[in-house]
Motif scaffolding. Structure first.
Motif, mmCIF file in Angstrom:
data_model
loop_
_atom_site.group_PDB
_atom_site.id
_atom_site.type_symbol
_atom_site.label_atom_id
_atom_site.label_comp_id
_atom_site.label_asym_id
_atom_site.label_seq_id
_atom_site.Cartn_x
_atom_site.Cartn_y
_atom_site.Cartn_z
ATOM 1 N N ILE A 273 31.774 44.822 27.477
ATOM 2 C CA ILE A 273 32.527 43.586 27.705
ATOM 3 C C ILE A 273 33.857 43.902 28.376
ATOM 4 C CG2 ILE A 273 33.654 41.633 26.594
ATOM 5 C CD1 ILE A 273 31.506 41.717 24.448
ATOM 6 N N PHE A 274 34.558 44.893 27.853
ATOM 7 C CA PHE A 274 35.844 45.268 28.432
ATOM 8 C C PHE A 274 35.665 45.795 29.859
ATOM 9 C CE2 PHE A 274 37.473 44.578 24.335
ATOM 10 C CZ PHE A 274 38.864 44.617 24.377
ATOM 11 N N ALA A 275 34.599 46.575 30.063
ATOM 12 C CA ALA A 275 34.346 47.104 31.403
ATOM 13 C C ALA A 275 34.053 45.972 32.384
ATOM 14 C CB ALA A 275 33.169 48.084 31.364
ATOM 15 N N GLY A 276 33.288 44.975 31.935
ATOM 16 C CA GLY A 276 32.996 43.841 32.794
ATOM 17 C C GLY A 276 34.244 43.042 33.127
ATOM 18 N N LEU A 277 35.097 42.820 32.121
ATOM 19 C CA LEU A 277 36.331 42.065 32.358
ATOM 20 C C LEU A 277 37.271 42.795 33.302
ATOM 21 C CD1 LEU A 277 37.060 40.761 28.733
ATOM 22 C CD2 LEU A 277 36.117 39.485 30.653
ATOM 23 N N SER A 278 37.223 44.119 33.251
ATOM 24 C CA SER A 278 38.100 44.899 34.133
ATOM 25 C C SER A 278 37.593 44.911 35.572
ATOM 26 C CB SER A 278 38.222 46.339 33.623
ATOM 27 O OG SER A 278 36.993 47.033 33.765
ATOM 28 N N ARG A 279 36.345 44.449 35.779
ATOM 29 C CA ARG A 279 35.762 44.447 37.126
ATOM 30 C C ARG A 279 35.531 43.035 37.655
ATOM 31 N NH1 ARG A 279 31.043 49.121 36.428
ATOM 32 N NH2 ARG A 279 32.415 50.726 35.535
ATOM 33 N N VAL A 280 36.309 42.091 37.154
ATOM 34 C CA VAL A 280 36.146 40.703 37.593
ATOM 35 C C VAL A 280 36.240 40.626 39.111
ATOM 36 C CG1 VAL A 280 37.182 38.408 37.556
ATOM 37 C CG2 VAL A 280 36.995 39.721 35.442
ATOM 38 N N GLY A 281 35.252 39.946 39.709
ATOM 39 C CA GLY A 281 35.202 39.841 41.160
ATOM 40 C C GLY A 281 34.148 40.719 41.785
ATOM 41 N N THR A 282 33.627 41.685 40.987
ATOM 42 C CA THR A 282 32.565 42.560 41.492
ATOM 43 C C THR A 282 31.211 42.026 41.033
ATOM 44 O OG1 THR A 282 32.554 44.014 39.558
ATOM 45 C CG2 THR A 282 34.150 44.510 41.297
ATOM 46 N N PRO A 283 30.113 42.440 41.673
ATOM 47 C CA PRO A 283 28.785 41.925 41.308
ATOM 48 C C PRO A 283 28.348 42.275 39.885
ATOM 49 C CG PRO A 283 28.737 42.921 43.486
ATOM 50 C CD PRO A 283 30.064 43.269 42.882
ATOM 51 N N THR A 284 28.884 43.351 39.336
ATOM 52 C CA THR A 284 28.433 43.780 38.004
ATOM 53 C C THR A 284 29.274 43.213 36.868
ATOM 54 O OG1 THR A 284 29.801 45.779 38.144
ATOM 55 C CG2 THR A 284 27.506 45.945 38.909
ATOM 56 N N ALA A 285 30.372 42.543 37.161
ATOM 57 C CA ALA A 285 31.283 42.078 36.109
ATOM 58 C C ALA A 285 30.604 41.113 35.138
ATOM 59 C CB ALA A 285 32.511 41.430 36.736
ATOM 60 N N VAL A 286 30.031 40.044 35.670
ATOM 61 C CA VAL A 286 29.399 39.035 34.812
ATOM 62 C C VAL A 286 28.171 39.593 34.082
ATOM 63 C CG1 VAL A 286 28.215 36.812 34.783
ATOM 64 C CG2 VAL A 286 30.293 37.105 36.147
ATOM 65 N N PRO A 287 27.253 40.307 34.757
ATOM 66 C CA PRO A 287 26.109 40.870 34.024
ATOM 67 C C PRO A 287 26.517 41.770 32.856
ATOM 68 C CG PRO A 287 25.706 40.980 36.381
ATOM 69 C CD PRO A 287 27.116 40.533 36.214
#
Length: 214
Positions: free
Chosen positions: A168-182
């Motif tokens: 979850i933290f990794a996804g939030l840190s990548r907001v805007g990238t294709p993998t953030a939401v998944p």
């Protein structure tokens, strides 16, 4: 949707490991909290003052935000599993302790007197009469603590704790990238599903043990 499916197919091993760590840490913390709560509950349930102090202290600890508690523990215990487990146990104690005291206090005095009348010792009455009768209430507290711990453990990724919170933290840190939401969505859904599975197992445990009590 394609990004989500691709993420699931390429991260299956990581998801399995993180899911196992999440469940394992939660179960261990709840078991420790249960042992601690039973010890304290048995010690204070006959005293109104003792019960009030014990539940008051546990309630006070529960009001501390999880981020704040982890922030206080990190300088003392460092990062990783140890501060995570300490925080989980602290938060898991209150529901179990409160229900232990309530359950033991609700055992009919006549039942206790009858057990003593047939020659049972104080520990015998506690172990064979009072705790079994209080068990449904205790188990209800364990269920609440388990569900709460599953959610709090996700936040413990802040302290580099184990489990799905890291995704979850990794996804939030990548907001805007294709993998953030998944990443964030998959971890969140898995936490909910695993929490429901654990609760179902506890319900089953309650039914099995209720037969033994009857």
């Amino acid at each position: 949707m394609n990004a989500l499916l691709d993420f699931l197919s390429t991260r299956r091993t990581q998801l399995a490991v993180d899911s196992w760590q999440h469940v394992s840490a939660t179960v261990q913390a709840v078991l420790l909290a249960t042992a601690l709560s039973l010890l304290v509950g048995v010690a204070v349930y006959r005293s109104r003052a003792g019960s009030a102090v014990a539940t008051g202290l546990a309630s006070t600890a529960l009001t501390v935000p999880s981020f704040a508690l982890l922030g206080l523990l990190i300088p003392v215990l460092g990062l990783g599993v140890l501060p995570t487990m300490v925080a989980l146990v602290i938060y898991a104690v209150l529901p179990i302790l409160r229900n232990t005291i309530v359950g033991l206090d609700a055992v009919p005095a006549a039942t206790v007197d009858a057990a003593r009348g047939v020659g049972m010792s104080r520990m015998g009455v506690l172990g064979r009469v009072e705790l079994p009768l209080a068990w449904p209430s205790i188990l209800a507290g364990i269920r609440v603590s388990t569900q709460m711990s599953m959610g709090i453990l996700a936040i413990a990724a802040y302290a580099k704790g184990p489990g799905l919170g890291n995704l979850i933290f990794a996804g939030l840190s990548r907001v805007g990238t294709p993998t953030a939401v998944p990443m964030a969505l998959t971890a969140t859904v898995l936490i909910v599903v695993l929490a429901l599975v654990l609760d179902g197992l506890l319900v089953l445990l309650g039914r099995l043990t209720a037969r033994g009590i009857q």
